[in-house]
Design an enzyme around this catalytic site. Sequence first.
Site, PDB file in Angstrom:
ATOM      1  N   HIS A   1      -6.381  -9.978   2.267  1.00  0.00           N
ATOM      2  CA  HIS A   1      -7.807  -9.837   1.984  1.00  0.00           C
ATOM      3  C   HIS A   1      -8.605 -10.924   2.702  1.00  0.00           C
ATOM      4  CE1 HIS A   1      -7.200  -7.435  -2.009  1.00  0.00           C
ATOM      5  NE2 HIS A   1      -7.167  -6.663  -0.947  1.00  0.00           N
TER       6      HIS A   1
ATOM      7  N   LYS B   1      -2.179  -0.299   7.753  1.00  0.00           N
ATOM      8  CA  LYS B   1      -3.633  -0.512   7.770  1.00  0.00           C
ATOM      9  C   LYS B   1      -4.039  -1.692   8.655  1.00  0.00           C
ATOM     10  CE  LYS B   1      -7.679  -1.162   4.862  1.00  0.00           C
ATOM     11  NZ  LYS B   1      -8.206  -1.215   3.502  1.00  0.00           N
TER      12      LYS B   1
ATOM     13  N   HIS C   1      -3.675   3.498  -5.798  1.00  0.00           N
ATOM     14  CA  HIS C   1      -3.713   2.040  -5.647  1.00  0.00           C
ATOM     15  C   HIS C   1      -3.385   1.310  -6.947  1.00  0.00           C
ATOM     16  CE1 HIS C   1      -5.033   2.004  -1.546  1.00  0.00           C
ATOM     17  NE2 HIS C   1      -6.077   2.758  -1.823  1.00  0.00           N
TER      18      HIS C   1
ATOM     19  N   ARG D   1       0.854  -1.180   0.000  1.00  0.00           N
ATOM     20  CA  ARG D   1       0.000   0.000   0.000  1.00  0.00           C
ATOM     21  C   ARG D   1       0.896   1.238   0.000  1.00  0.00           C
ATOM     22  NH1 ARG D   1      -2.402  -3.443   3.647  1.00  0.00           N
ATOM     23  NH2 ARG D   1      -4.516  -4.062   3.071  1.00  0.00           N
TER      24      ARG D   1
ATOM     25  N   TYR E   1     -10.594  -6.712  -6.445  1.00  0.00           N
ATOM     26  CA  TYR E   1      -9.569  -5.697  -6.219  1.00  0.00           C
ATOM     27  C   TYR E   1      -8.642  -5.560  -7.415  1.00  0.00           C
ATOM     28  CZ  TYR E   1      -6.002  -2.976  -3.820  1.00  0.00           C
ATOM     29  OH  TYR E   1      -5.125  -1.983  -3.467  1.00  0.00           O
TER      30      TYR E   1
ATOM     31  N   ARG F   1      -0.373  -1.079  -6.588  1.00  0.00           N
ATOM     32  CA  ARG F   1      -0.703  -2.305  -5.840  1.00  0.00           C
ATOM     33  C   ARG F   1      -1.564  -3.227  -6.690  1.00  0.00           C
ATOM     34  NH1 ARG F   1      -1.284  -4.394  -0.485  1.00  0.00           N
ATOM     35  NH2 ARG F   1      -3.389  -5.012   0.065  1.00  0.00           N
TER      36      ARG F   1
END
Length: 180
Positions: free
Chosen positions: A154, A64, A128, A40, A163, A131
């Site tokens: 995840h 995170k 993002h 990230r 994603y 990533r």
Amino acid sequence: MSTVEPIRNKEEIKRVENFLAHQSQRNLLLFTLGVNSGLRISDLLALNVGDVRKRTYIQLREKKTGKSKKFPINAKLRPMLDKFTLRRDFDEPLFLSAYQNRLNRVAAYAIIKKACESAGIEARIGIHTMRKTFGYHHYQKFKDLAILQKIFNHSSPQVTLRYICIEQDQIESSYSNFVL
């Protein structure tokens, strides 16, 4: 707000790298580390020189999730990191702004957005994107959703597919190949 996409075409990745190589070593490393690690942006920008210099692995605690993460530095990144960190203090931020502060998320977004636009990429680009690009190409190469889900931390395979935009690609392909 629209969802950002990965860069699906490896030639487009090369065009971004070429653009950034003419800009600065820092910007090129930011992008290359981003698409080769799947970190990230908050974790990329939190790295210090000592986290990468003279190391074979990058080890960190994700901002995170609070989870520990460790992964090897690949053959493409190693010489870039060695050159970029030469003669720098171990405790200084890896990515510095023009004012010698830690580069922030907004500045990183501007760098990536401009590079992608200059490379002619039409995908929806955001911070993002790096990533997601890692995830997309990792999945295309290994087809191992379980390991990618673990890399990204995840909660389910469906979250990972969505994603990295594989789910949408599969839906579009099924429509394109369906005729009555």
